[in-house]
Design a protein around this motif. Structure first.
Motif, PDB file in Angstrom:
ATOM      1  N   SER A 171       1.924  -9.265  -3.179  1.00 26.53           N
ATOM      2  CA  SER A 171       2.968  -9.724  -4.030  1.00 26.53           C
ATOM      3  C   SER A 171       3.725  -8.356  -4.469  1.00 26.53           C
ATOM      4  O   SER A 171       3.017  -7.387  -4.880  1.00 26.53           O
ATOM      5  CB  SER A 171       2.582 -10.398  -5.059  1.00 26.53           C
ATOM      6  OG  SER A 171       1.579 -10.088  -6.192  1.00 26.53           O
ATOM      7  N   GLY A 220       4.746  -8.346  -7.788  1.00 23.23           N
ATOM      8  CA  GLY A 220       4.221  -8.027  -9.053  1.00 23.23           C
ATOM      9  C   GLY A 220       2.687  -7.256  -9.060  1.00 23.23           C
ATOM     10  O   GLY A 220       2.674  -6.276  -9.958  1.00 23.23           O
ATOM     11  N   SER A 221       1.963  -7.520  -7.936  1.00 21.77           N
ATOM     12  CA  SER A 221       0.732  -6.685  -7.936  1.00 21.77           C
ATOM     13  C   SER A 221       1.069  -5.297  -7.599  1.00 21.77           C
ATOM     14  O   SER A 221       0.467  -4.263  -7.987  1.00 21.77           O
ATOM     15  CB  SER A 221      -0.110  -7.306  -6.975  1.00 21.77           C
ATOM     16  OG  SER A 221       0.266  -7.572  -5.649  1.00 21.77           O
ATOM     17  N   ARG A 222       1.967  -4.964  -6.880  1.00 25.59           N
ATOM     18  CA  ARG A 222       2.512  -3.754  -6.369  1.00 25.59           C
ATOM     19  C   ARG A 222       3.161  -2.813  -7.367  1.00 25.59           C
ATOM     20  O   ARG A 222       2.854  -1.446  -8.036  1.00 25.59           O
ATOM     21  CB  ARG A 222       3.368  -3.684  -5.026  1.00 25.59           C
ATOM     22  CG  ARG A 222       2.894  -4.116  -3.859  1.00 25.59           C
ATOM     23  CD  ARG A 222       3.942  -4.457  -2.740  1.00 25.59           C
ATOM     24  NE  ARG A 222       4.453  -3.260  -2.486  1.00 25.59           N
ATOM     25  CZ  ARG A 222       5.134  -3.177  -1.446  1.00 25.59           C
ATOM     26  NH1 ARG A 222       5.432  -4.207  -0.577  1.00 25.59           N
ATOM     27  NH2 ARG A 222       5.735  -1.963  -0.957  1.00 25.59           N
ATOM     28  N   PHE A 223       3.893  -3.533  -8.315  1.00 22.82           N
ATOM     29  CA  PHE A 223       4.485  -2.979  -9.582  1.00 22.82           C
ATOM     30  C   PHE A 223       3.306  -2.547 -10.606  1.00 22.82           C
ATOM     31  O   PHE A 223       3.227  -1.497 -11.101  1.00 22.82           O
ATOM     32  CB  PHE A 223       5.630  -3.668 -10.267  1.00 22.82           C
ATOM     33  CG  PHE A 223       6.011  -3.454 -11.502  1.00 22.82           C
ATOM     34  CD1 PHE A 223       6.973  -2.411 -11.565  1.00 22.82           C
ATOM     35  CD2 PHE A 223       5.556  -4.037 -12.827  1.00 22.82           C
ATOM     36  CE1 PHE A 223       7.431  -1.877 -12.862  1.00 22.82           C
ATOM     37  CE2 PHE A 223       5.999  -3.507 -14.074  1.00 22.82           C
ATOM     38  CZ  PHE A 223       6.853  -2.345 -13.959  1.00 22.82           C
ATOM     39  N   LEU A 224       2.218  -3.444 -10.917  1.00 23.65           N
ATOM     40  CA  LEU A 224       1.294  -3.336 -11.600  1.00 23.65           C
ATOM     41  C   LEU A 224       0.463  -2.063 -11.244  1.00 23.65           C
ATOM     42  O   LEU A 224       0.119  -1.179 -12.077  1.00 23.65           O
ATOM     43  CB  LEU A 224       0.696  -4.519 -12.050  1.00 23.65           C
ATOM     44  CG  LEU A 224       1.258  -5.681 -12.919  1.00 23.65           C
ATOM     45  CD1 LEU A 224       0.260  -6.855 -12.972  1.00 23.65           C
ATOM     46  CD2 LEU A 224       1.720  -5.135 -14.269  1.00 23.65           C
TER      47      LEU A 224
END
Length: 274
Positions: free
Chosen positions: A105, A107-111
């Motif tokens: 996702s 979101g997980s790539r950004f985090l």
């Protein structure tokens, strides 16, 4: 003998024999080129250019036709690639030799990238703090010794150029700190992706970078190519920052495999390892 009344037809009410025309009617002549079918043959159907096979009915008008001799396989998508497969729990994509794999996702790539920035940035900031502090103290002492005001004579003594050189060295170290940070970030990410397929941040978030053709670890070459595509233009003032931002957002522009521009260059995918 009884005389029939006027208008009486003796053949009325009787069926004509085969090949015999009714009384008082002329035989009908077929048009030129008409071939009469033999006994028991089916009547000829009019020619239909859209008819696929002999005896097969044509589809209704407006029905999309497949290319001649080609039938789409079950579940096969039209030309242009397979669209995203939305299933329970995420978005999936097909990798040859591996099968259906869930994509990571956004979101997980950004985090994951945020964690990597802290992994590299915090130790670098601590080290650079001591280096810059030492450089500033040394530059101040050098400037004081090279060129200073003498209260006894009321004049400045020393070499002002030497003092300026000492100050320039300090500012050079401070100016190059962001460049050194970006270089270290690229080396760290390229080596980790090339050898492990994931950085520490991606491991923490369950994200993995794989080759799109076989699902294996990208390798050092593709690792450096991926980070070089993203951070290479950073050396261009202003435009470099815009390019990096667009690379971060570029997976949203791909409705096939959610590949960023840096992924498309080296042909990699970012998948979920959970």
């Amino acid at each position: 003998m009884t005389t029939p009344p006027p208008g009486f037809d003796p053949n009325q009410g009787q069926q004509p024999q085969y090949g015999q025309q009714p009384y008082g009617q002329q035989p009908q002549t077929p048009p030129p080129g008409f071939n009469q079918p033999g006994y028991g043959a089916q009547p000829q159907q009019p020619y239909d250019p859209n008819q696929q096979q002999y005896g097969q009915q044509s589809p209704p008008y407006g029905t999309p036709q497949q290319p001649y001799g080609q039938q789409p396989a079950y579940g096969q998508q039209p030309y242009g690639g397979q669209p995203l497969q939305y299933q329970a729990g995420g978005i999936y994509v097909q990798i040859p030799g591996v099968g259906t794999v869930p994509l990571a996702s956004m979101g997980s790539r950004f985090l994951a990238r945020l964690i990597d920035n802290f992994v590299v940035g915090i130790p670098f900031a601590i080290i650079m703090f001591f280096i810059i502090s030492a450089a500033a103290t040394g530059a101040a002492a050098s400037i004081q010794s090279q060129y200073h005001y003498d209260a006894t004579t009321g004049q400045y003594v020393g070499d002002p150029n030497a003092a300026a050189a000492a100050g320039l060295g300090f500012f050079t170290i401070a100016f190059l700190s962001p460049v050194i940070l970006v270089v270290l970030q690229c080396i760290y990410e390229a080596i980790m992706l090339g050898m492990k397929g994931a950085t520490l941040g991606k491991m923490a978030m369950g994200v993995r970078v794989v080759r799109e053709d076989n699902g294996q670890i990208p390798g050092i070459g593709k690792g450096f190519g991926r980070v070089g595509t993203m951070f290479g233009p950073w050396i261009v003032p202003c435009l470099g920052y815009i390019w990096i931002l667009l690379c971060y957002l570029s997976p949203l522009f791909d409705n096939q495999r959610r590949q960023g521009w840096h992924d498309k260059v080296v042909k990699t995918l970012v998948v979920s390892a959970k």
